[in-house]
Design a protein around this motif. Sequence first.
Motif, PDB file in Angstrom:
ATOM      1  N   VAL A 251       0.829  -1.203   0.000  1.00 24.75           N
ATOM      2  CA  VAL A 251       0.000   0.000   0.000  1.00 24.75           C
ATOM      3  C   VAL A 251       0.866   1.257   0.000  1.00 24.75           C
ATOM      4  CG1 VAL A 251      -1.608   1.349   1.419  1.00 24.75           C
ATOM      5  CG2 VAL A 251      -2.037  -1.074   1.003  1.00 24.75           C
ATOM      6  N   THR A 255       4.460   2.591  -7.229  1.00 22.99           N
ATOM      7  CA  THR A 255       4.028   1.540  -8.160  1.00 22.99           C
ATOM      8  C   THR A 255       5.166   0.593  -8.515  1.00 22.99           C
ATOM      9  OG1 THR A 255       2.303   2.949  -9.090  1.00 22.99           O
ATOM     10  CG2 THR A 255       3.053   1.104 -10.435  1.00 22.99           C
ATOM     11  N   ASP A 312      -9.352  -1.279  -0.579  1.00 18.51           N
ATOM     12  CA  ASP A 312      -8.211  -0.670  -1.266  1.00 18.51           C
ATOM     13  C   ASP A 312      -7.724  -1.667  -2.325  1.00 18.51           C
ATOM     14  OD1 ASP A 312      -5.316  -0.232  -1.812  1.00 18.51           O
ATOM     15  OD2 ASP A 312      -5.522   1.411  -0.391  1.00 18.51           O
ATOM     16  N   MET A 313      -7.602  -1.208  -3.579  1.00 18.17           N
ATOM     17  CA  MET A 313      -7.209  -2.120  -4.663  1.00 18.17           C
ATOM     18  C   MET A 313      -5.851  -2.747  -4.415  1.00 18.17           C
ATOM     19  SD  MET A 313      -8.523  -0.409  -8.226  1.00 18.17           S
ATOM     20  CE  MET A 313      -7.969   1.261  -7.902  1.00 18.17           C
ATOM     21  N   LYS A 314      -4.906  -1.969  -3.915  1.00 22.89           N
ATOM     22  CA  LYS A 314      -3.569  -2.511  -3.672  1.00 22.89           C
ATOM     23  C   LYS A 314      -3.604  -3.575  -2.585  1.00 22.89           C
ATOM     24  CE  LYS A 314       0.430   0.234  -4.985  1.00 22.89           C
ATOM     25  NZ  LYS A 314       1.607   0.949  -4.454  1.00 22.89           N
ATOM     26  N   ILE A 361      -3.100  -0.600 -11.363  1.00 23.17           N
ATOM     27  CA  ILE A 361      -3.522   0.224 -10.233  1.00 23.17           C
ATOM     28  C   ILE A 361      -2.715   1.521 -10.197  1.00 23.17           C
ATOM     29  CG2 ILE A 361      -3.636   0.331  -7.709  1.00 23.17           C
ATOM     30  CD1 ILE A 361      -4.108  -2.745  -7.800  1.00 23.17           C
ATOM     31  N   GLY A 362      -1.434   1.431 -10.544  1.00 23.70           N
ATOM     32  CA  GLY A 362      -0.596   2.625 -10.606  1.00 23.70           C
ATOM     33  C   GLY A 362      -1.056   3.601 -11.676  1.00 23.70           C
ATOM     34  N   TYR A 365      -3.991   5.328 -10.199  1.00 23.33           N
ATOM     35  CA  TYR A 365      -3.589   6.202  -9.091  1.00 23.33           C
ATOM     36  C   TYR A 365      -2.920   7.473  -9.599  1.00 23.33           C
ATOM     37  CZ  TYR A 365      -1.564   7.755  -4.701  1.00 23.33           C
ATOM     38  OH  TYR A 365      -1.231   8.506  -3.600  1.00 23.33           O
ATOM     39  N   THR A 370      -6.109   8.046  -5.836  1.00 22.13           N
ATOM     40  CA  THR A 370      -6.826   7.235  -4.853  1.00 22.13           C
ATOM     41  C   THR A 370      -6.814   5.789  -5.318  1.00 22.13           C
ATOM     42  OG1 THR A 370      -8.944   6.829  -3.758  1.00 22.13           O
ATOM     43  CG2 THR A 370      -9.034   7.725  -5.991  1.00 22.13           C
ATOM     44  N   ARG A 371      -6.779   4.881  -4.317  1.00 17.06           N
ATOM     45  CA  ARG A 371      -6.830   3.450  -4.620  1.00 17.06           C
ATOM     46  C   ARG A 371      -8.109   2.828  -4.089  1.00 17.06           C
ATOM     47  NH1 ARG A 371      -1.426   4.244  -2.996  1.00 17.06           N
ATOM     48  NH2 ARG A 371      -2.103   3.800  -0.855  1.00 17.06           N
ATOM     49  N   GLN A 372      -8.995   3.633  -3.527  1.00 16.15           N
ATOM     50  CA  GLN A 372     -10.235   3.121  -2.953  1.00 16.15           C
ATOM     51  C   GLN A 372     -11.197   2.695  -4.067  1.00 16.15           C
ATOM     52  OE1 GLN A 372     -10.803   2.602   0.421  1.00 16.15           O
ATOM     53  NE2 GLN A 372      -8.600   3.066   0.432  1.00 16.15           N
ATOM     54  N   TYR A 376     -14.191   4.739  -7.694  1.00 18.83           N
ATOM     55  CA  TYR A 376     -14.207   4.478  -9.137  1.00 18.83           C
ATOM     56  C   TYR A 376     -15.578   3.960  -9.568  1.00 18.83           C
ATOM     57  CZ  TYR A 376      -9.155   5.049  -9.037  1.00 18.83           C
ATOM     58  OH  TYR A 376      -7.884   5.561  -8.890  1.00 18.83           O
TER      59      TYR A 376
END
Length: 508
Positions: A251, A255, A312-314, A361-362, A365, A370-372, A376
Amino acid sequence: MTEPSSSLLLAATVPWLSLSIWLPILAGIAVVIYGRNLQSAAEMLRLKKLAFGGSVLSLLVTLPLIFGFDASHAGFQFAERLVWIDRFNIQYLLAVDGLSVWFIPLTALITIIVILAGWESIQDRVAQYMGSFLILSGLMVGVFSALDGLLFYVFFEATLIPMYLIIGIWGGPRRVYAAFKFFLYTLLGSLLTLVAILYLYTASGSFEVLAWHALPLPLDAQILLFLAFLMAFAVKVPMWPVHTWLPDAHVEAPTGGSVVLAAIMLKLGAYGFLRFSMPIAPDASQELAWLMISLSLVAVVYIGLVALVQQDMKKLVAYSSVAHMGFVTLGFFLFSPLGVQGAIVQMVSHGFVSGAMFMCIGVLYDRMHTRQIADYGGVVNRMPKFSTLFVLFAMANAGLPATSGFVGEFMVILAAVKFDFWIGLLAATTLIFGAAYTLWMVKRVIFGEVANDHVNALKDTNDREFWLLMVLAFFVMLMGLWPALFTDLMTVSVDGLLRHMSVSKLPL
């Protein structure tokens, strides 16, 4: 003093392994030195080109290892041997076999990808960032090719330093906490391994790993050695319950750090089981197989359920990595050619798939910061090219047939069913949980109506991002459609490892 058979080592005519190790390290040092006082945009561009050139050259010198590898030879190839510390019989000894050969070009390829991934997103201390990845690349290749126990330990521990800096300097808001947790977990786990290495040196008079493979040891000593190695390798994989450092590290890492961590660094621990735990302590490995299978199944089932509730995607992909690496350790300790080959295939495949997932994901971001998952929705309406590739990688992560993610999982599940039906059944639950958490994320992030103005303002991948993801997509599909390309090089070495383990090493 136990001496290994010299027939197990085929000497190299060109030092390809040394080039694969030291060329990226020297390139990284050159990048750091060159980039100390750069000011203008033109100078910064030259710096990035220098780093990219060094990474490409580092990949090119690994290709002869694949194209020149003799798949029919059961021993080690491309061997290089120099006296390092003569007094203690410590050597600079490098070689590869079918268990390790694929991880060296994979490491070099991933390094190119992370250099390019940070081309625009990294603006602070660019030279140190790219130099750290190049140095880390060389150190990881050293882990995969070292056949001297102390040399392996030096490379294994040295990889902590650049990754610690990558997380701690370029990471997120809690980067210092995540970096310290990563460093302390992996360092403390390795201390007992150093004790085991010194014990084996005392017993054999050599630090050569092949001499340790031939060393007859009583069962109690084997069990203690196995547990000592387990402390280091289980943390690195990571296995449950010592996996908690990984989600925090992922997290907070940039990336590129997440890509290298998932694609390569987790494999160092799994590789350690193949090179140290299983051949040095074969009787203990079989005695404690129940423990390893149990821990692996917990990772597959329980961590799969944990991934289901992540927002969180990560973090979701990080927990997914723990579950997929559980498949690797499960395959090893079924002691069948199908299981071990499937586990190694899973390691290589996970390098491509997890690296691609973190890359995707990077990309998101960099645009929305945001990675939530809740932030999205409807990304496909604004980023169709990106969404196509993201869905492909997600399907591979869920084990869709014709992708690389299916091959290793299928082989390990089949081996597990042959070993014990109920173990196979529990292992197969990953196909359900993997599809559940991956498709849940894809549905929420990619599909549906455009969720908000931030998503509405998204722009599709640029050429650099698109072609980086296409390279990973190519290998994901190639491995899924033509797995024999990868398995053929490892078959003889896997058979040799299992034959070695079938002969008891207990002293007469």
